[in-house]
Structures are given as C-alpha cells and as structure tokens.
Design an enzyme around this catalytic site. Structure first.
Site, short mmCIF file in Angstrom:
data_model
loop_
_atom_site.label_atom_id
_atom_site.label_comp_id
_atom_site.label_asym_id
_atom_site.label_seq_id
_atom_site.Cartn_x
_atom_site.Cartn_y
_atom_site.Cartn_z
N ASP A 17 0.86 -1.19 0.00
CA ASP A 17 0.00 0.00 0.00
C ASP A 17 0.90 1.24 0.00
O ASP A 17 1.71 1.43 0.90
CB ASP A 17 -0.90 -0.03 1.25
N ASP A 115 -3.66 2.27 -5.36
CA ASP A 115 -2.32 2.24 -4.74
C ASP A 115 -2.10 1.01 -3.87
O ASP A 115 -1.25 1.02 -2.99
CB ASP A 115 -2.10 3.52 -3.91
N GLU A 116 -2.85 -0.03 -4.11
CA GLU A 116 -2.88 -1.14 -3.15
C GLU A 116 -3.03 -2.47 -3.89
O GLU A 116 -3.83 -2.56 -4.83
CB GLU A 116 -4.10 -0.90 -2.27
N1 DCP Z 1 -8.61 8.14 -1.77
C1 DCP Z 1 -9.70 8.96 -2.01
N2 DCP Z 1 -10.75 9.00 -1.12
C2 DCP Z 1 -10.74 8.24 0.01
C3 DCP Z 1 -9.65 7.40 0.27
C4 DCP Z 1 -8.59 7.38 -0.63
O1 DCP Z 1 -9.74 9.64 -3.03
N3 DCP Z 1 -11.76 8.31 0.88
C5 DCP Z 1 -7.48 8.16 -2.71
C6 DCP Z 1 -6.42 9.09 -2.24
C7 DCP Z 1 -5.34 8.21 -1.67
C8 DCP Z 1 -5.49 6.95 -2.47
O2 DCP Z 1 -6.87 6.87 -2.81
O3 DCP Z 1 -4.05 8.79 -1.82
C9 DCP Z 1 -5.05 5.73 -1.73
O4 DCP Z 1 -5.85 5.51 -0.57
P1 DCP Z 1 -5.25 4.99 0.78
O5 DCP Z 1 -6.40 4.63 1.63
O6 DCP Z 1 -4.20 3.98 0.52
O7 DCP Z 1 -4.60 6.28 1.44
P2 DCP Z 1 -3.20 6.91 1.22
O8 DCP Z 1 -2.34 6.15 0.29
O9 DCP Z 1 -3.36 8.35 0.84
O10 DCP Z 1 -2.57 6.91 2.67
P3 DCP Z 1 -1.97 5.66 3.49
O11 DCP Z 1 -0.54 5.99 3.70
O12 DCP Z 1 -2.74 5.63 4.75
O13 DCP Z 1 -2.17 4.44 2.63
MG MG Z 2 -2.15 4.08 0.49
#
Ligand code: DCP
Ligand code: MG
Length: 423
Positions: A17, A115-116
């Site tokens: 992730d 991203d996962e």
């Molecule tokens: N995303 C979004 N709306 C949400 C959750 C996520 O648009 N409610 C988008 C933005 C994030 C991406 O998807 O950058 C990936 O989601 P993640 O849950 O993996 O969150 P992040 O990568 O940003 O943070 P983390 O470091 O917690 O994985």
């Molecule tokens: Mg993420």
C-alpha cells in the site's frame, strides 16, 4: 486456476500500500511541498470549496486531517496546509508504474485500489528472481527488494505486510506506515492479531465495531475467544466467518487480474459446527442456487463443480468433479456437490461448506431445448430481477410446518467471500 485452497501456512502473501499516495506524488513533483501539510481534495478553493479530502500528507495528518473529511473541516483544523486539486491522470500513470514493478516479482498480483495490491509470492521464492537476479532467499528479502524497486522507479514509499494470508498481510501493512515492513511469521497469526483493536480487522466497519464494543469485545483476541454461539445470537450469520478471521484463518486466494472469471463460488461458515444433515443439505442447496444464478448472470455454463469442506478441526478439503456437458442449473450443481459431500463427510461436525463452479463455456441458449430445471431457474432469475432476491424459493428451503417437527431456521444469508474478493 482460482479455486479455493485449504488454510496453508506455507503461503507467502504481501499486501502493498503506497503511503499518502496522491499527496506523496505531489510532494515528489514539487520539492517545495516536502515536509509541509499537503491536502489533496476536489475543489479545495481556499477551504471554502465543496468536496472532501482525498488524502493528506503525514504532516497534515498530525492536525487530524484525513481521507473523506469535508474540505471545510480540514481547513479549520489545518489553515496553513497546502490545498491541491487532484490530478487523476498523473496518479493513474504513477499507479501503473507501481503495478509494473509488482508484476516483475510475481504474476499473482491482485489490484485492490489505485495504490494497493495483494501479491502471492510463494511460487516466486522458488523461481528465479526478477530480471534474472537470483531468487530472494526469503519472502522478507523479497519484500525489501520490492520496496527498493518501487522507491528506485517512482521515488515513492510503500508499506508492506507479509503473512500467510491476505487478511493478516493487510493488517500488517497498516501497522508501521509510512515506509514500513511488518512480517508475521507462519503460525503467529492469532498472537499477532490478538492485542489489536477489533476495528483493525479487515471487514469490521464502524457499525460492526459498535456492536462488538457493546458486547464487551474490544480486541481481536476478545473476538477470537468469545463463544461462537453467543456471538451468532448477536451478530447473525457472519459470526463464524468473523471469528475465523480473528483467529488468523483466511484462505481466500490472491486472484490475479484477468483471472476473476475463472471460477464463481460462494461459501458459508456455520455459526456453530454442525452435523445436522438436513441443515448441511439445505446449505448446499442454497449455495448451489446462488452460484448457478451468478453463472447465468455471466452468460456462462460450467463443467466443473468443486466442493470446499472444512470440519470442526479446521481440516479443509476440496473435491472437484467435471461433467461432460456444461450446465448452469442449480439442481445439477447441487447434485454434484451433494455427491462430493457424501464422499468426504465423516464423523466430525462441519464448520464451512463452499461450492465453486469453473470450466466455463458460453451458455448456448437456444441450441438445445432447456431442461425443466434450467427453465425454472430462468423464471426465478426473472422474478428475482423484478422483485428482489429470495422472492421465489425452493419448497425444500422453506421452513417446514412445526407440526412436522423439523428445522425451522429460515434460509439465512450466506457468506460470500469470493464475491467480496472480486469487488
Ligand atoms: N482516496 C480517495 N478518497 C478516500 C480514500 C482514498 O480519493 N476516501 C485516494 C487518495 C489516496 C489513495 O486513494 O491517496 C489511496 O488511498 P489509501 O487509503 O491507501 O490512502 P493513502 O495512500 O493516501 O494513505 P496511506 O498511507 O494511509 O495508505
Ligand atoms: Mg495508500
């Protein structure tokens, strides 16, 4: 082939992730933003804009800003943050770069989001390494290499969890963000999960968390220890499945992209292990009908039926049978599954049953005159499409009159792990 596998502690599964993905891409491309609170969201407009936060950099999270928060609220919490509009085409391009890296390590890559992903690297550990490098000696070494490769090619960090199942790997990857690597050794799954709060369990949302807390269940360990029958009375038919997860038991396979249609299946975990043949038969009938309906929805017919069977001691077996003529009839699926069941069922009580259909070909509607049971299934599909699932049911699935002194449990919903996996 996507068929159910027995719980297998030799599997090595990674959950990868990316950290603060959109915000990290922006900080990479604009060095002046590094170390600053960066909030990416639709129409930020100085905080008065509409929309919600897509993500926030780790610097912004210290102010309590996080995904799905209204931008106006983020603005109050973090007025000095840098607010940016999302640049989706850029993130999609970076995402495909990341997935290219992942696929060099194994072809068993199941994307979960932009991203996962899950990777099953069990086979890669035996094969030659990526780009002709020697194979990684251990899954941990492979995970480190993978993190390095992502960093080298994208200048971004990822957090990785490594375990024997998807669920434990997913929980592990969240433990040490950002840039973390958490390895859960085979056999340590339940011990690893036990001290964590129940909401960390994959599949426990805020509502389920509330119900569990009300029952005095705070940690995953509490959940694992609760008596299953008591839990089922409060939580319904998902109790058994949830408890398996809490004990670190999750044998869902990594389903590589493009493979999802190779099998269609459904499973049911009993709330209490059972040897009640009427109940077992009824469950198989429900599963057969549900799977057949989905096979028909895809316009397919299946030649192979697989039964998954787990007993009270968690011994899991799968048995398959391939028939000459492909079918999409619930009756045929049930007949095969019941025969396979009779072949494996012994003295022990049953914990879980599943039916999987595979070996697909297109449905050749019109070439043969459909059998009565197929016709009946099609009528039922049409009725359910109009009036909702369960509008028509088999006579044998209806609660029998009490005067006949039989099982009066209504046909409950079944766990559908495979459908959840396919999203
Ligand atoms: N995303 C979004 N709306 C949400 C959750 C996520 O648009 N409610 C988008 C933005 C994030 C991406 O998807 O950058 C990936 O989601 P993640 O849950 O993996 O969150 P992040 O990568 O940003 O943070 P983390 O470091 O917690 O994985
Ligand atoms: Mg993420």
């Amino acid at each position: 082939m996507v068929l159910p596998t027995a719980p297998d502690l030799s599997r090595r599964i990674l959950h990868v992730d990316m950290d603060a993905f959109y915000a990290a891409v922006e900080q990479r491309d604009r060095p002046e933003l590094r170390g600053k609170p960066v909030i990416v969201g639709a129409d930020p407009q100085g905080g008065r804009g509409r929309g919600v936060v897509a993500t926030a950099s780790y610097e912004a999270r210290r102010f309590g800003v996080g995904s799905a928060m209204p931008i106006s609220q983020a603005w109050k919490a973090c007025p000095d943050g840098v607010y940016l509009r999302p640049d989706m085409s850029k993130y999609a391009a970076v995402s495909s770069q990341v997935f290219d890296v992942l696929r060099r390590f194994t072809d068993q890559v199941e994307p979960v989001s932009i991203d996962e992903a899950f990777l099953d690297v069990t086979a890669s550990l035996r094969a030659i390494g990526p780009a002709g490098q020697p194979p990684a000696a251990t899954a941990e070494a492979l995970a480190l290499r993978l993190k390095e490769a992502i960093r080298g090619e994208t200048q971004l960090t990822a957090s990785v969890g490594l375990a024997t199942s998807k669920m434990v790997a997913k929980v592990a990857s969240e433990m040490r963000k950002p840039d973390g690597l958490v390895v859960v050794a085979a056999g340590q799954e339940a011990a690893f999960l036990a001290p964590l709060p129940v909401r960390r369990l994959w599949g426990v949302g805020p509502k389920m968390e509330e119900s569990l807390l009300r029952l005095g269940i705070h940690t995953i360990g509490d959940l694992a220890r609760t008596e299953t029958a008591a839990l089922a009375r409060r939580l319904g038919s998902h109790a058994g499945f949830l408890q398996d997860l809490a004990r670190g038991i999750d044998d869902r396979p990594v389903v590589a992209q493009g493979e999802a249609a190779k099998s269609i299946g459904q499973e049911h975990t009993f709330d209490a292990d059972t040897d009640d043949r009427a109940r077992l038969r009824k469950t198989l009938l429900e599963l057969a009908d549900a799977v057949a309906r989905r096979v028909r929805e895809h316009g397919l017919k299946a030649r192979t039926i697989t039964l998954k069977y787990r007993d009270e001691r968690f011994k899991t077996v799968t048995r398959s049978h391939t028939v000459a003529e492909a079918t999409d009839a619930g009756d045929s699926f049930f007949a095969e599954a019941w025969r396979l069941f009779e072949g494996v069922h012994g003295a022990r009580r049953v914990r879980l049953l599943g039916i999987y259909a595979s070996g697909f070909g297109p449905s050749q509607l019109g070439l043969f005159s459909p059998s009565t049971s197929v016709e009946r299934d099609r009528v039922r599909d049409a009725v359910e499409e109009r009036f909702g699932e369960g509008a028509l049911t088999r006579a044998s699935l209806l609660p029998r009159p009490a005067s006949r002194g039989c099982d009066d449990t209504p046909p409950g919903p079944t766990d559908d792990r495979s459908r959840r996996l396919r999203r």
